[in-house]
Design an enzyme around this catalytic site. Structure first.
Site, PDB file in Angstrom:
ATOM      1  N   SER A  31       0.539 -81.622 101.201  1.00 35.03           N
ATOM      2  CA  SER A  31       0.555 -83.066 101.448  1.00 35.03           C
ATOM      3  C   SER A  31       1.862 -83.711 100.981  1.00 35.03           C
ATOM      4  CB  SER A  31      -0.652 -83.729 100.779  1.00 35.03           C
ATOM      5  OG  SER A  31      -0.664 -83.441  99.404  1.00 35.03           O
ATOM      6  N   ALA A  84       4.161 -78.329  94.480  1.00 35.73           N
ATOM      7  CA  ALA A  84       3.601 -77.255  93.653  1.00 35.73           C
ATOM      8  C   ALA A  84       2.226 -77.695  93.174  1.00 35.73           C
ATOM      9  CB  ALA A  84       4.501 -76.970  92.456  1.00 35.73           C
ATOM     10  N   LYS A  95       1.918 -71.996  92.832  1.00 31.52           N
ATOM     11  CA  LYS A  95       1.833 -72.567  94.176  1.00 31.52           C
ATOM     12  C   LYS A  95       0.847 -71.774  95.029  1.00 31.52           C
ATOM     13  CE  LYS A  95       5.630 -73.490  96.315  1.00 31.52           C
ATOM     14  NZ  LYS A  95       4.873 -74.576  96.936  1.00 31.52           N
ATOM     15  N   GLY A  97      -1.798 -73.482  96.841  1.00 25.99           N
ATOM     16  CA  GLY A  97      -3.051 -74.194  97.109  1.00 25.99           C
ATOM     17  C   GLY A  97      -3.300 -74.352  98.604  1.00 25.99           C
ATOM     18  N   GLU A 104       6.459 -69.425 101.718  1.00 23.49           N
ATOM     19  CA  GLU A 104       7.172 -70.349 100.821  1.00 23.49           C
ATOM     20  C   GLU A 104       8.149 -69.559  99.955  1.00 23.49           C
ATOM     21  OE1 GLU A 104       3.934 -72.271  98.784  1.00 23.49           O
ATOM     22  OE2 GLU A 104       3.626 -73.719 100.388  1.00 23.49           O
TER      23      GLU A 104
HETATM   24  C1  5RP Z   1       0.989 -74.835  99.564  1.00 21.91           C
HETATM   25  C2  5RP Z   1       1.586 -75.197  98.262  1.00 21.91           C
HETATM   26  C3  5RP Z   1       1.730 -76.634  97.933  1.00 21.91           C
HETATM   27  O1  5RP Z   1       3.052 -76.890  97.573  1.00 21.91           O
HETATM   28  C4  5RP Z   1       0.834 -77.007  96.808  1.00 21.91           C
HETATM   29  O2  5RP Z   1      -0.500 -76.604  97.118  1.00 21.91           O
HETATM   30  C5  5RP Z   1       0.859 -78.514  96.522  1.00 21.91           C
HETATM   31  O3  5RP Z   1       0.232 -79.192  97.562  1.00 21.91           O
HETATM   32  P1  5RP Z   1       0.135 -80.765  97.616  1.00 21.91           P
HETATM   33  O4  5RP Z   1       1.515 -81.286  97.825  1.00 21.91           O
HETATM   34  O5  5RP Z   1      -0.776 -81.017  98.795  1.00 21.91           O
HETATM   35  O6  5RP Z   1      -0.460 -81.249  96.329  1.00 21.91           O
HETATM   36  O7  5RP Z   1       1.966 -74.380  97.465  1.00 21.91           O
HETATM   37  O8  5RP Z   1       0.811 -73.468  99.713  1.00 21.91           O
END
Ligand code: 5RP
Length: 219
Positions: A31, A84, A95, A97, A104
């Site tokens: 996001s 992250a 990282k 999520g 990445e």
């Molecule tokens: C995706 C990631 C994202 O950078 C991480 O999950 C953070 O996500 P967000 O900006 O939605 O909080 O590593 O694989």
């Protein structure tokens, strides 16, 4: 002043645009990265295009009329901008999520400077409260889960298939005091493609959105 988490993400995405000069930009997933893509669209005349760390980000970039390059056609890249799930003062990140951790890590490896964009909830003293994502070849998921349990974690299979056709084990309960050692140990388990610790190659610049403004932390 109090902001919502989304407002903080938007502010930090805007701040990252200062680092966009020219050439090809490495773009992350999630996001916060989405807000960055939306800001990047406003300065797209300055750049040649982007390399994306996921199909989702590539689609969003294309929708904005930004050309998306295959990483294999790009020899060098000045910056990679991504969010992250957790980051420490040592710039070690957790990282994945969004499940895009492998791409990445690969796109980040090509970039000279990793710019991490986060809201202050992601700034932590020790990594591991957020479950650690591990990208695994489907045939190896049970074996890898047993090995991760031996390391003290509780792996849970995510109901998700990665852009590369793999599965994700989210490992709960790890206290990661030595992120470089843990990153290396988990990557050595046969069947693991990569894990969500970005410690061997930490961020170079952290833009951290706080209620008092965006702070810049450099390594
Ligand atoms: C995706 C990631 C994202 O950078 C991480 O999950 C953070 O996500 P967000 O900006 O939605 O909080 O590593 O694989």
């Amino acid at each position: 002043m109090a902001f919502t988490q989304d407002e903080l993400k938007q502010q930090v995405a805007k701040a990252a645009i200062e680092y966009v000069k020219s050439g090809i930009i490495g773009v992350g997933t999630g996001s916060t990265a989405n807000y960055f893509i939306d800001e990047l669209a406003k300065v797209k005349h300055k750049i040649e295009g982007a390399v994306a760390s996921s199909e989702a980000s590539a689609n969003r970039l294309r929708k904005h009329g930004i050309e998306v390059f295959d990483l294999n056609s790009v020899n060098s890249m000045d910056i990679y901008v991504d969010g992250a799930d957790e980051i420490t003062e040592h710039m070690h990140m957790l990282k994945g999520g969004g499940g895009a951790l492998t791409r990445e890590k690969i796109v980040a490896a090509v970039a000279k400077t990793f710019i991490c964009i986060c809201d202050e909830t992601k700034y932590v003293p020790v990594l591991g409260k957020f479950p650690l994502p591990v990208d695994v070849l489907p045939i190896a998921k049970s074996y890898v889960a047993r090995e991760l349990t031996k390391l003290g974690g509780q792996p849970q299979l995510r109901n998700f298939t990665t852009d590369n056709g793999n599965v994700i084990l989210d490992v709960h309960g790890l206290v990661i005091n030595d992120p470089i050692a843990m990153e290396t140990t988990i990557n050595q388990i046969v069947g693991v493609v990569t894990n969500g610790l970005f410690a061997k190659r930490p961020a170079n610049i952290l833009l951290l959105a706080t209620h008092d403004g965006v702070k810049t932390i450099k390594k």
